[in-house]
Design a protein around this motif. Sequence first.
Motif, PDB file in Angstrom:
ATOM      1  N   UNK A 105     -12.866 -36.085  51.632  1.00 38.69           N
ATOM      2  CA  UNK A 105     -13.821 -36.960  52.330  1.00 38.69           C
ATOM      3  C   UNK A 105     -15.232 -36.382  52.325  1.00 38.69           C
ATOM      4  N   UNK A 106     -15.347 -35.071  52.196  1.00 47.90           N
ATOM      5  CA  UNK A 106     -16.652 -34.413  52.239  1.00 47.90           C
ATOM      6  C   UNK A 106     -17.272 -34.196  50.861  1.00 47.90           C
ATOM      7  N   UNK A 107     -16.536 -34.531  49.802  1.00 53.59           N
ATOM      8  CA  UNK A 107     -17.078 -34.376  48.457  1.00 53.59           C
ATOM      9  C   UNK A 107     -18.053 -35.512  48.157  1.00 53.59           C
ATOM     10  N   UNK A 108     -18.922 -35.286  47.178  1.00 49.59           N
ATOM     11  CA  UNK A 108     -19.804 -36.363  46.736  1.00 49.59           C
ATOM     12  C   UNK A 108     -18.958 -37.566  46.367  1.00 49.59           C
ATOM     13  N   UNK A 109     -19.450 -38.752  46.674  1.00 51.49           N
ATOM     14  CA  UNK A 109     -18.686 -39.980  46.475  1.00 51.49           C
ATOM     15  C   UNK A 109     -18.612 -40.338  44.987  1.00 51.49           C
ATOM     16  N   UNK A 110     -17.665 -39.758  44.324  1.00 47.16           N
ATOM     17  CA  UNK A 110     -17.394 -40.094  42.928  1.00 47.16           C
ATOM     18  C   UNK A 110     -16.080 -40.859  42.881  1.00 47.16           C
ATOM     19  N   UNK A 111     -15.782 -41.455  41.736  1.00 44.33           N
ATOM     20  CA  UNK A 111     -14.494 -42.146  41.593  1.00 44.33           C
ATOM     21  C   UNK A 111     -13.335 -41.190  41.832  1.00 44.33           C
ATOM     22  N   UNK A 112     -13.457 -39.965  41.311  1.00 38.91           N
ATOM     23  CA  UNK A 112     -12.389 -38.975  41.472  1.00 38.91           C
ATOM     24  C   UNK A 112     -12.184 -38.621  42.939  1.00 38.91           C
TER      25      UNK A 112
END
Length: 158
Positions: A105-112
Amino acid sequence: MDLLRRAAVKLALGEQPTEDLPMIAALAVADGLDSQSLIELAGLSRRDPPADIRDLFMQTMAELGLSVPGVEEAWRERMLEAAEGMLSGSLTHYEASSEIYWCACHLDRTDTANELVNLFMGLWSNWEDWPDGRASIERDMRVAAADLLHSQGKPLPE
C-alpha cells in the motif's frame, strides 16, 4: 537482514528511535563489525543530541559500505522480509500476508503494486472470512509469497 540494515530500513520509515542507535551499534560491535564511527556511535548515550546520533549512524553505514534505503526501497525490503518470514515459518501466513499488503500500500502506485495490494488483501481477507478454507488459502499465500520473492530475484528461504 542484519541489525544495522534493519535499523536503516526502520529509520527510513520513521520507525527507528534515534536514541536506540547507540545500543544497536554496540550490538553490531559485539557481533564483530568494526569501524571507527561504529565504535564512536556505540559509545554515545541515549541522551546525546538526536541529530548527532543520526549523523554518526549515517557515517557508520557509509564507512561499512552499507546503503541507507529511501522510503520506497525500505517498504519493498520490509515487504520481501515478510514474504521470506512466511516461507521460513518465522511469521504466520496471516501476519505475513497482512504485512505484505500493508507494505505494498505504501509503494508508488504502479500496476505491479496495485496487483500486490489486491492479491494479498484478498488472501488476508479470505483467511479471516473462511476459516474452513484456511489450509487452501495458506497454500495460495505461500505460492504468492514465493512468486513475489522470485519476481524480485530473491532466493526462497530453506
